[in-house]
Design a protein around this motif. Structure first.
Motif, PDB file in Angstrom:
ATOM      1  N   GLY A   1       0.322  -1.198  -0.008  1.00 38.39           N
ATOM      2  CA  GLY A   1      -0.356  -0.125   0.284  1.00 38.39           C
ATOM      3  C   GLY A   1       1.234   0.947   0.175  1.00 38.39           C
TER       4      GLY A   1
ATOM      5  N   ILE B   1      -0.777   5.133   0.216  1.00 40.02           N
ATOM      6  CA  ILE B   1      -0.870   5.775   1.082  1.00 40.02           C
ATOM      7  C   ILE B   1       0.229   7.298   0.658  1.00 40.02           C
ATOM      8  CG2 ILE B   1       0.061   5.814   3.652  1.00 40.02           C
ATOM      9  CD1 ILE B   1      -0.271   2.546   3.584  1.00 40.02           C
TER      10      ILE B   1
ATOM     11  N   VAL C   1       5.754   0.951   5.862  1.00 41.89           N
ATOM     12  CA  VAL C   1       4.305   0.538   5.447  1.00 41.89           C
ATOM     13  C   VAL C   1       4.436  -0.707   5.967  1.00 41.89           C
ATOM     14  CG1 VAL C   1       2.576   0.194   4.036  1.00 41.89           C
ATOM     15  CG2 VAL C   1       3.637   1.874   4.607  1.00 41.89           C
TER      16      VAL C   1
ATOM     17  N   THR D   1       2.111  -5.164   6.239  1.00 35.48           N
ATOM     18  CA  THR D   1       0.501  -5.644   6.599  1.00 35.48           C
ATOM     19  C   THR D   1       1.586  -6.524   7.543  1.00 35.48           C
ATOM     20  OG1 THR D   1       1.283  -7.118   5.588  1.00 35.48           O
ATOM     21  CG2 THR D   1      -0.291  -5.539   3.970  1.00 35.48           C
TER      22      THR D   1
ATOM     23  N   VAL E   1       3.709   2.232   9.007  1.00 35.88           N
ATOM     24  CA  VAL E   1       2.186   2.546   9.054  1.00 35.88           C
ATOM     25  C   VAL E   1       1.796   0.464   9.064  1.00 35.88           C
ATOM     26  CG1 VAL E   1       0.800   2.816   7.165  1.00 35.88           C
ATOM     27  CG2 VAL E   1       2.461   4.957   8.354  1.00 35.88           C
TER      28      VAL E   1
ATOM     29  N   ASN F   1      -0.645  -1.657   7.271  1.00 36.82           N
ATOM     30  CA  ASN F   1      -1.887  -1.173   6.454  1.00 36.82           C
ATOM     31  C   ASN F   1      -2.858  -2.591   6.491  1.00 36.82           C
ATOM     32  OD1 ASN F   1      -3.918  -0.268   4.525  1.00 36.82           O
ATOM     33  ND2 ASN F   1      -1.740  -0.431   2.916  1.00 36.82           N
ATOM     34  N   MET F   2      -3.709  -2.798   5.919  1.00 35.46           N
ATOM     35  CA  MET F   2      -4.444  -3.907   5.688  1.00 35.46           C
ATOM     36  C   MET F   2      -4.972  -4.566   6.722  1.00 35.46           C
ATOM     37  SD  MET F   2      -3.424  -4.837   2.432  1.00 35.46           S
ATOM     38  CE  MET F   2      -2.736  -3.506   0.573  1.00 35.46           C
ATOM     39  N   SER F   3      -4.932  -4.631   7.792  1.00 42.32           N
ATOM     40  CA  SER F   3      -5.879  -4.741   8.692  1.00 42.32           C
ATOM     41  C   SER F   3      -7.199  -5.194   8.957  1.00 42.32           C
ATOM     42  CB  SER F   3      -5.130  -4.406  10.286  1.00 42.32           C
ATOM     43  OG  SER F   3      -5.930  -4.578  11.422  1.00 42.32           O
TER      44      SER F   3
ATOM     45  N   ILE G   1      -4.275   1.145   9.330  1.00 39.04           N
ATOM     46  CA  ILE G   1      -5.367   1.573   8.187  1.00 39.04           C
ATOM     47  C   ILE G   1      -5.874  -0.096   8.043  1.00 39.04           C
ATOM     48  CG2 ILE G   1      -5.167   2.442   6.041  1.00 39.04           C
ATOM     49  CD1 ILE G   1      -3.141   3.573   6.505  1.00 39.04           C
TER      50      ILE G   1
ATOM     51  N   GLU H   1      -8.010  -2.832   6.136  1.00 35.64           N
ATOM     52  CA  GLU H   1      -7.851  -3.501   4.613  1.00 35.64           C
ATOM     53  C   GLU H   1      -9.913  -2.698   4.717  1.00 35.64           C
ATOM     54  OE1 GLU H   1      -6.973  -6.134   3.052  1.00 35.64           O
ATOM     55  OE2 GLU H   1      -8.544  -6.002   1.730  1.00 35.64           O
TER      56      GLU H   1
ATOM     57  N   SER I   1     -11.012   4.528   5.442  1.00 35.89           N
ATOM     58  CA  SER I   1      -9.593   3.900   5.264  1.00 35.89           C
ATOM     59  C   SER I   1      -9.060   5.394   5.462  1.00 35.89           C
ATOM     60  CB  SER I   1      -8.902   2.725   4.409  1.00 35.89           C
ATOM     61  OG  SER I   1      -9.989   3.481   2.838  1.00 35.89           O
TER      62      SER I   1
ATOM     63  N   ILE J   1      -5.801   7.009   7.231  1.00 35.10           N
ATOM     64  CA  ILE J   1      -4.425   8.664   6.705  1.00 35.10           C
ATOM     65  C   ILE J   1      -4.935   9.789   7.240  1.00 35.10           C
ATOM     66  CG2 ILE J   1      -3.407   9.046   4.910  1.00 35.10           C
ATOM     67  CD1 ILE J   1      -4.850   6.337   3.305  1.00 35.10           C
TER      68      ILE J   1
END
Ligand SMILES: Nc1ncnc2c1ncn2[C@@H]1O[C@H](COP(=O)(O)OP(=O)(O)OP(=O)(O)O)[C@@H](O)[C@H]1O
Ligand SMILES: [Mg+2]
Length: 262
Positions: free
Chosen positions: A14, A18, A138, A140, A167, A169-171, A195, A197, A220, A224
């Motif tokens: 991501g 982002i 970043v 995941t 960061v 992401n896609m949690s 952030i 998913e 999301s 951000i």
């Protein structure tokens, strides 16, 4: 000017999404932001912004043909960006040493430079990282993204790039996901935001219309905005009010009549 590289070990976590949406939020807040597409083989920034034609790109800058300030374009909310070009045949000849001084040349026109880096830890991504003063890592929340993330963070540390934070992401919010506290211990850096998913993010990529433009109320997008606030120290900016549809307005007014009767 703050120059921040978005880097990761694993690809597809991501970074580009982002970088663009964070840039749009900071731009909306009146900051002067330039997103630099240093992923020279993919050139995703222009694609995601829905603006693909760019006669002058970072390639020309790295080839020494032009100053970076002549390769700056303007996107939504006055967000400035330096695209890469999709012409792959020139990539090998690029002189990446020029990237760091090119980024410094943006100082008169930028409060923030966000550098979108290629995935992994290879020559291209190393130069992208070394061109910045700060790094945003970043990841995941899965083990596969962590081994490489650790390498990236060690590389940044060895090169005196300060680590602004992680960061996630896609949690999915699953119990099985790696916890932020464990990530902080493992990577010796702070988790700035998680952030979720969010299908709206994927839809935005497909529609070539950034999330903050297409669906600023998405969960999301809110995350951000939190990230932007963590970076600037400003309060979290508000999501724009969602316009109610025709049917919803009618249902609301009917509900109002019944409430009055009670
Ligand atoms: N929070 C999220 N929820 C759902 N999908 C996401 C989220 N963040 C990014 N994506 C999607 O994941 C895909 C990869 O995102 P993106 O291209 O930004 O990753 P990247 O790290 O830049 O990839 P690469 O390493 O290839 O450059 C895109 O389809 C994007 O829409
Ligand atoms: Mg990318």
């Amino acid at each position: 000017m703050r120059s921040i590289v978005l880097a990761s070990g694993k690809g597809g976590v991501g970074k580009t999404s982002i970088a663009i949406n964070l840039g749009l939020i900071l731009s909306q807040q009146g900051k002067r932001v330039v997103v630099v597409d240093a992923d020279v083989s993919m050139a995703n920034v222009g694609i995601m912004l829905g603006i693909e034609r760019a006669p002058i790109s970072l390639h020309n800058v790295l080839m020494g043909e032009t100053n970076i300030r002549d390769s700056v374009y303007e996107g939504p909310f006055k967000l400035k960006y330096v695209p890469s070009s999709l012409s792959v045949e020139r990539v090998n000849k690029l002189v990446f040493d020029r990237l760091k001084s090119a980024i410094e040349d943006l100082e008169p026109i930028a409060d923030f430079v966000l550098i979108d880096s290629p995935p992994g830890l290879n020559k291209d991504s190393e130069y992208a990282i070394m061109a910045a003063r700060e790094i945003l890592l970043v990841v995941t929340p899965d083990p596969a993204s962590l081994a490489d993330a650790l390498k990236v963070i060690n590389f940044a540390g060895r090169n005196n790039i300060s680590i602004s934070g992680i960061v996630v992401n896609m949690s999915l919010g699953d119990k099985g996901e790696i916890k932020s506290s464990d990530l902080e211990t493992l990577l010796s850096a702070r988790v700035l935001v998680v952030i979720p998913e969010d299908v709206e993010m994927r839809k935005s990529t497909i529609a070539q219309s950034p999330l903050i433009v297409r669906k600023p109320s998405a969960k999301s997008a809110q995350a951000i905005r939190v990230l932007a606030a963590r970076l600037t120290g400003d309060p979290v900016s508000e999501a724009p009010r969602v316009k109610k549809g025709f049917l919803q307005r009618i249902l609301d007014s009917i509900g109002g009549i019944f409430r009055k009767k009670k």
